[in-house]
Design a protein around this motif. Structure first.
Motif, short mmCIF file in Angstrom:
data_model
loop_
_atom_site.label_atom_id
_atom_site.label_comp_id
_atom_site.label_asym_id
_atom_site.label_seq_id
_atom_site.Cartn_x
_atom_site.Cartn_y
_atom_site.Cartn_z
N ALA A 1 83.27 87.90 35.67
CA ALA A 1 82.51 88.62 36.67
C ALA A 1 81.14 88.99 36.14
O ALA A 1 81.00 89.36 34.97
N SER A 2 80.13 88.89 37.01
CA SER A 2 78.80 89.32 36.61
C SER A 2 78.74 90.84 36.62
O SER A 2 79.31 91.51 37.47
N SER A 3 77.99 91.38 35.67
CA SER A 3 77.80 92.82 35.65
C SER A 3 77.03 93.28 36.88
O SER A 3 77.03 94.46 37.22
N ALA A 4 76.35 92.31 37.52
CA ALA A 4 75.59 92.67 38.71
C ALA A 4 76.49 93.17 39.83
O ALA A 4 76.05 93.85 40.76
N ALA A 5 77.80 92.84 39.79
CA ALA A 5 78.70 93.31 40.81
C ALA A 5 78.78 94.82 40.83
O ALA A 5 79.04 95.44 41.86
N ALA A 6 78.56 95.44 39.71
CA ALA A 6 78.65 96.90 39.62
C ALA A 6 77.28 97.55 39.50
O ALA A 6 77.17 98.77 39.64
N LEU A 7 76.25 96.78 39.21
CA LEU A 7 74.92 97.34 38.98
C LEU A 7 73.93 96.76 39.97
O LEU A 7 73.90 95.55 40.21
N PRO B 1 70.35 99.49 33.78
CA PRO B 1 70.62 100.79 33.18
C PRO B 1 69.44 101.22 32.31
O PRO B 1 68.66 100.40 31.84
N PRO B 2 69.29 102.51 32.09
CA PRO B 2 68.20 102.99 31.24
C PRO B 2 68.25 102.35 29.85
O PRO B 2 69.30 102.26 29.23
N GLY B 3 67.10 101.86 29.41
CA GLY B 3 67.00 101.28 28.08
C GLY B 3 67.34 99.81 27.99
O GLY B 3 67.12 99.20 26.94
N MET B 4 67.87 99.20 29.07
CA MET B 4 68.20 97.79 29.03
C MET B 4 66.92 96.96 29.14
O MET B 4 66.11 97.18 30.05
N GLN C 1 69.99 91.04 37.85
CA GLN C 1 71.36 91.16 37.39
C GLN C 1 71.40 91.04 35.87
O GLN C 1 70.46 90.57 35.24
N THR C 2 72.49 91.49 35.31
CA THR C 2 72.79 91.23 33.91
C THR C 2 74.10 90.46 33.87
O THR C 2 74.97 90.65 34.72
N LEU C 3 74.24 89.57 32.91
CA LEU C 3 75.46 88.78 32.79
C LEU C 3 76.24 89.22 31.56
O LEU C 3 75.65 89.78 30.62
#
Length: 505
Positions: free
Chosen positions: A71-77, A81-84, A94-96
């Motif tokens: 699952a891609s982290s984009a599903a939850a974001l 996030p701060p600092g990414m 998105q982030t993977l």
């Protein structure tokens, strides 16, 4: 010049490259977003591992489970996030998450170097640090990449996300596909990547292919050195032991040295000499030379009752491979002499082997100034026992040149060159000998001819660097000179998969 024989790891690479009719799946070098595939030297001494796309046996049972998309982290974001870190341009972000597979499990990969790019040829991530559409970074403690912005919405499967090994201007990875018309990826397949070094094939990575069938991306600073892929070997076939090596490699790639050593201490597959040699190869691969020597010496220990019998010849050959890679001339000479004695007994029994152990060890010893007398003795022994040929005469010529006997050394090198003018090791040694004996104009002519004939390899790279010869490969990887050379020289070449006899001179 050595006539290298195949060891059990590389023999399957050659078989796969040469037998195009084998059933199953095949591997293709990755080309999307990747550096061009490495160029194989047009000629090699006897047989060296092929870098052509290897073949696979039938598809791995249970691949459907192993290939389940992460699952891609984009599903939850919906925002970083701060600092990414953030890269790219556009309104879709998105982030993977980097997930590493084995043949029965999958796991997130925190603090792991990665390589990320859009798989389609017409799209790329904009404003990456390298300005080439490819993002290199290290995952966070949850295994996530940097945040990527794009103009269009993309699913995670639109990206290629793979582990990265090394940080150089040159690199390569492989993708494994089924042989069906749909070319389904082959995930969770164990593999070992090797690179030709001065003294043999050295492991540079191992692991399991991703759900897209990709190996890790191996990056290095040596231009166009062949990278070989092994997908079937005694090492990869034993999944329980391979999983231990894979877990240790993951710890090292995350910078967790203590964690890696803890796993080594708990290994079940570090009891036999062959397993200890495999561990030594892994430790050499990750730059732990002292640890690699320790496990090599463990593999050489006397043990009861196994040591009451002679060491198995295959094991002795594998041990010699590791000793050469570690630059241990005393041990390498002792094991090579044992192999020579066994070869002599086979010859007397009418079962001659074509491996010239005397010549091979002579050429290795020539790299150690204190061992030049032993190197000369071994080269002359090769000529006595195997008859004079271009390989052992070239070796003896190189050794004599290093000892200061320039006239006879250069004569023998010239004789060998007439037979092996496209052998990169001979071309390197002959040119370097001319340069060392104040004949730089002849060196330039010789290497100009080699460049015209696309002769290249690790040894020639090192020799040209030493003599400061201006080869195109010594310019930046994206220079016009490199592009022109590769366009001329990178056409596929057939590599022979069996030894061709060399006529005695």
């Amino acid at each position: 010049m050595p006539q290298f024989t195949l060891h059990r790891l590389t023999s399957l690479i050659l078989t796969a490259a040469g037998l195009l009719a084998l059933p199953g799946a095949h591997a293709e070098p990755a080309t999307v977003g990747d550096m061009p595939p490495p160029m194989a030297p047009p000629m090699a001494p006897a047989v060296t591992p092929a870098v052509l796309p290897p073949l696979l046996p039938p598809l791995l049972p249970g691949d459907s489970q192993a290939a389940t998309p992460a699952a891609s982290s984009a599903a939850a974001l919906t925002e970083p996030p701060p600092g990414m870190p953030q890269y790219g341009r556009g309104t879709h972000g998105q982030t993977l998450t980097l997930t590493l597979l084995s043949d029965h499990t999958s796991a997130l990969a925190p603090h792991t170097p990665y390589r990320l790019f859009l798989t389609g040829k017409k799209e790329f991530i904009e404003d990456t640090p390298s300005q080439d559409g490819i993002l290199h970074g290290v995952t966070d403690d949850q295994g996530r990449t940097a945040w990527v912005w794009t103009d269009k919405p993309h699913d995670p499967d639109d990206f290629t996300l793979i582990r990265r090994v090394g940080d150089g201007a040159w690199g390569h990875f492989f993708q494994l596909h089924s042989s069906s018309s749909t070319k389904e990826p082959v995930p969770a397949w164990p593999y070992i990547l090797t690179m030709r070094q001065r003294w043999g094939e050295q492991w540079v990575d191992l692991g399991y292919t991703t759900r897209q069938g990709a190996t890790a991306y191996f990056s290095h600073d040596t231009p166009a050195v062949p990278i070989s892929l092994s997908i079937e070997s005694p090492v990869t076939d034993n999944h329980a032991c391979f999983d231990e090596l894979d877990a240790i490699n993951r710890k090292f790639s995350q910078g967790d040295v203590d964690g890696a050593h803890a796993l080594i201490g708990a290994m079940h597959c570090a009891a036999t000499p062959q397993q200890q040699l495999n561990l030594a190869q892994l430790l050499l691969m990750v730059g732990r030379q002292d640890d690699a020597r320790h496990w090599l010496m463990r593999a050489r220990e006397w043990r009861f009752p196994q040591s009451l019998k002679p060491v198995d010849t295959d094991l002795l050959s594998d041990r010699l491979d590791v000793e050469r890679l570690l630059g241990m001339p005393d041990l390498a000479l002792a094991d090579a002499q044992t192999l020579q004695q066994r070869q002599s007994r086979l010859a007397r029994a009418g079962r001659a082997s074509d491996t010239d152990w005397a010549n091979n060890i002579a050429y290795f010893l020539a790299d150690f100034p204190d061992y030049l007398p032993q190197a000369e003795a071994q080269a002359r022994q090769s000529i006595r026992e195997m008859g004079p040929n271009a390989f052992n005469q070239g070796t003896l010529g190189w050794i004599l040149s290093l000892q200061g006997h320039s006239e006879e050394g250069l004569r023998l090198l010239h004789v060998a060159y007439r037979e092996l003018s496209r052998n990169e090791e001979l071309v390197a040694d002959y040119g370097l000998a001319l340069w060392q004996h104040d004949r730089p104009e002849q060196t330039v002519r010789l290497w100009d001819e080699a460049q015209a004939q696309c002769v290249w390899g690790r040894r020639l790279h090192d020799a040209m660097r030493q003599a400061q010869y201006p080869h195109p490969y010594f310019q930046s990887a994206d220079s016009d000179a490199v592009k022109a050379y590769r366009q001329r020289c990178d056409a596929p070449r057939t590599k022979r998969t069996h030894r061709q006899p060399i006529a005695a001179l």
